[in-house]
Enzyme design. Structure first.
Site, PDB file in Angstrom:
ATOM      1  N   ARG A 135       6.085  -5.776   0.181  1.00 17.41           N
ATOM      2  CA  ARG A 135       6.883  -7.304  -0.246  1.00 17.41           C
ATOM      3  C   ARG A 135       6.045  -7.934  -0.340  1.00 17.41           C
ATOM      4  O   ARG A 135       6.428  -9.335  -1.557  1.00 17.41           O
ATOM      5  CB  ARG A 135       8.013  -7.167   1.366  1.00 17.41           C
ATOM      6  CG  ARG A 135       9.038  -7.211   1.296  1.00 17.41           C
ATOM      7  CD  ARG A 135       9.224  -6.210   2.522  1.00 17.41           C
ATOM      8  NE  ARG A 135       8.572  -5.618   2.994  1.00 17.41           N
ATOM      9  CZ  ARG A 135       8.621  -4.165   2.966  1.00 17.41           C
ATOM     10  NH1 ARG A 135       9.733  -3.466   2.381  1.00 17.41           N
ATOM     11  NH2 ARG A 135       7.381  -3.853   4.020  1.00 17.41           N
ATOM     12  N   THR A 136       5.556  -8.500   0.000  1.00 14.13           N
ATOM     13  CA  THR A 136       4.687 -10.283   0.459  1.00 14.13           C
ATOM     14  C   THR A 136       3.439  -9.975  -0.918  1.00 14.13           C
ATOM     15  O   THR A 136       3.930 -11.253  -1.667  1.00 14.13           O
ATOM     16  CB  THR A 136       3.489  -9.952   1.361  1.00 14.13           C
ATOM     17  OG1 THR A 136       4.344 -10.071   3.047  1.00 14.13           O
ATOM     18  CG2 THR A 136       2.399 -10.944   1.447  1.00 14.13           C
ATOM     19  N   LYS A 154     -18.890  -3.875  -1.733  1.00 19.60           N
ATOM     20  CA  LYS A 154     -20.463  -4.089  -1.291  1.00 19.60           C
ATOM     21  C   LYS A 154     -20.873  -4.683  -0.252  1.00 19.60           C
ATOM     22  O   LYS A 154     -22.090  -5.135   0.036  1.00 19.60           O
ATOM     23  CB  LYS A 154     -21.113  -4.084  -2.175  1.00 19.60           C
ATOM     24  CG  LYS A 154     -20.531  -3.531  -4.022  1.00 19.60           C
ATOM     25  CD  LYS A 154     -20.697  -4.070  -5.227  1.00 19.60           C
ATOM     26  CE  LYS A 154     -20.310  -3.192  -6.102  1.00 19.60           C
ATOM     27  NZ  LYS A 154     -20.793  -3.896  -7.245  1.00 19.60           N
ATOM     28  N   ARG A 186      -4.449 -11.626   2.049  1.00 19.33           N
ATOM     29  CA  ARG A 186      -4.282 -11.035   2.960  1.00 19.33           C
ATOM     30  C   ARG A 186      -5.702 -10.235   4.237  1.00 19.33           C
ATOM     31  O   ARG A 186      -6.187 -10.027   3.170  1.00 19.33           O
ATOM     32  CB  ARG A 186      -2.888 -10.239   2.904  1.00 19.33           C
ATOM     33  CG  ARG A 186      -2.669  -9.044   3.940  1.00 19.33           C
ATOM     34  CD  ARG A 186      -1.347  -8.154   3.790  1.00 19.33           C
ATOM     35  NE  ARG A 186      -0.343  -9.182   4.290  1.00 19.33           N
ATOM     36  CZ  ARG A 186       1.455  -8.190   3.932  1.00 19.33           C
ATOM     37  NH1 ARG A 186       1.197  -7.403   4.228  1.00 19.33           N
ATOM     38  NH2 ARG A 186       1.676  -9.549   4.221  1.00 19.33           N
ATOM     39  N   HIS A 209       1.972 -15.368  10.097  1.00 20.86           N
ATOM     40  CA  HIS A 209       2.215 -14.794   8.639  1.00 20.86           C
ATOM     41  C   HIS A 209       3.091 -15.960   8.610  1.00 20.86           C
ATOM     42  O   HIS A 209       4.384 -15.918   8.253  1.00 20.86           O
ATOM     43  CB  HIS A 209       2.844 -13.666   8.604  1.00 20.86           C
ATOM     44  CG  HIS A 209       3.247 -13.045   7.472  1.00 20.86           C
ATOM     45  ND1 HIS A 209       3.204 -13.211   6.299  1.00 20.86           N
ATOM     46  CD2 HIS A 209       3.014 -11.725   7.059  1.00 20.86           C
ATOM     47  CE1 HIS A 209       3.698 -12.851   5.245  1.00 20.86           C
ATOM     48  NE2 HIS A 209       3.676 -11.395   5.949  1.00 20.86           N
TER      49      HIS A 209
HETATM   50  C1  NCD Z   1       5.284  -7.511   8.072  1.00 20.96           C
HETATM   51  C2  NCD Z   1       3.363  -7.574   7.910  1.00 20.96           C
HETATM   52  O1  NCD Z   1       2.590  -7.844   7.824  1.00 20.96           O
HETATM   53  O2  NCD Z   1       3.224  -8.968   8.953  1.00 20.96           O
HETATM   54  N1  NCD Z   1       5.542  -7.333   6.634  1.00 20.96           N
HETATM   55  C3  NCD Z   1       5.951  -8.779   5.832  1.00 20.96           C
HETATM   56  O3  NCD Z   1       4.996  -9.240   4.977  1.00 20.96           O
HETATM   57  N2  NCD Z   1       7.050  -8.429   5.405  1.00 20.96           N
HETATM   58  C4  NCD Z   1       5.579  -6.968   9.310  1.00 20.96           C
HETATM   59  C5  NCD Z   1       5.186  -5.489   9.764  1.00 20.96           C
HETATM   60  O4  NCD Z   1       3.993  -5.486   8.821  1.00 20.96           O
HETATM   61  O5  NCD Z   1       5.488  -5.227  10.159  1.00 20.96           O
END
Ligand code: NCD
Length: 305
Positions: A51-52, A80, A101, A129
């Site tokens: 999703r993100t 590397k 991320r 997040h």
């Molecule tokens: C979440 C995350 O990555 O922290 N997912 C997301 O970004 N929608 C929640 C999860 O992984 O459980």
């Protein structure tokens, strides 16, 4: 340079402005379809995501911009041994804004210290997040029409769940918020996050059933398997809380169920067709709020040049 590393980097005024921009995008999408023309977003994902990353990508595309990056660090120079700071110094030559991320808490913050383009934290370890919180806030606003006067139950993995940590802090910016923490002993909200929100009324309970009638929002989370050092502990707690239609019988008809997704076993599929289940609508809000965020951060960056 403005970055978004932590939800507290934004004032409540700015959060509300982002929500208003997202609502404006819903109403007048044509106004925004060229605003990032000739701009590029780099998505640097050192950890898995569906999703993100895709919502950042779709958001930039809908703003008329383009996207580059990696979804798998082993396909980049990371394999590397390149540091995040060096990677960012390189990537900023190719992109106007970066969403990152990382499995290490603080990595996006480190990156932002050397970056000349805005850095967005798209999740760092079990820490924060912030763009998921913006998604959650937009969802609550659209579903319930308000962000004040709410009782919110957070259920599941409150220890490792970074979306919970950020959303609790975001909610501390609003009036008359009651937070109810529903977690097994092993997965309770760490003290360091509790102490960040002294103004929030918080209470811990053992079951979701005992608080269901009070809740305006039930925020379900996945037990974060990848963050456990002890496999046995994970097996012990993994099915601690499972939301079923039966358990929803005492909930308000206006209550909303949110979940950042992915879901594993904590919400049975039978719940999906209940009108209170807002988690798939929440996904669409993720794209809209990220459109608003990219647009704003690029505007602020332009002003600062
Ligand atoms: C979440 C995350 O990555 O922290 N997912 C997301 O970004 N929608 C929640 C999860 O992984 O459980």
């Amino acid at each position: 340079m403005r970055h978004l590393i932590d939800i507290m980097d934004l004032s409540v005024y700015e959060i509300n402005e982002l929500i208003d921009t997202a609502l404006d995008i819903i109403e007048y999408p044509e106004k925004y379809c060229e605003v990032c023309r000739n701009m590029k977003l780099a998505t640097l994902f050192y950890e898995p995501s569906t999703r993100t990353r895709l919502s950042f990508t779709a958001a930039m595309m809908e703003l008329g911009g383009q996207v580059l990056g990696f979804a798998e660090p082993n396909s980049s120079s990371v394999s590397k041994g390149e540091t995040v700071q060096d990677t960012v110094r390189v990537v900023e030559n190719f992109a106007d804004i970066i969403a990152m991320r990382h499995h290490t808490e603080g990595a996006p913050l480190e990156a932002s210290k050397v970056a000349n383009v805005p850095i967005i934290n798209a999740g760092d370890g079990s820490h924060a997040h912030p763009t998921q919180s913006l998604t959650d806030l937009l969802t609550i606003k659209r579903e319930l029409g308000r962000l004040d006067n709410l009782t919110i139950g957070f259920c599941g993995d409150l220890k490792f769940g970074r979306t919970v940590h950020s959303l609790i802090q975001a909610m501390s910016r609003y009036e008359n918020i009651k937070v109810i923490l529903i977690a097994p002993e092993e997965l309770q909200l760490p003290e360091r996050f509790k102490s960040k929100t002294p103004n929030l009324e918080m209470r811990e309970v053992a079951t979701m059933e005992e608080v269901m009638p009070e809740l305006d929002v039930l925020y379900m989370t996945r037990v974060q398997q990848e963050r456990f050092l002890d496999r046995e502990e994970f097996e012990r707690v993994k099915d601690s809380f499972v939301l079923t239609l039966k358990k929803l019988e005492t909930a308000k008809p206006t209550m909303r169920i949110l979940h950042p997704l992915p879901r594993v076993n904590e919400i049975l599929p039978e719940v999906d067709s209940d009108p209170r289940a807002a988690y798939f609508r929440q996904v669409g809000n993720g794209k809209l709020i990220r459109m608003a965020l990219i647009y704003r951060l690029l505007l602020w960056a332009k002003k600062n040049k």
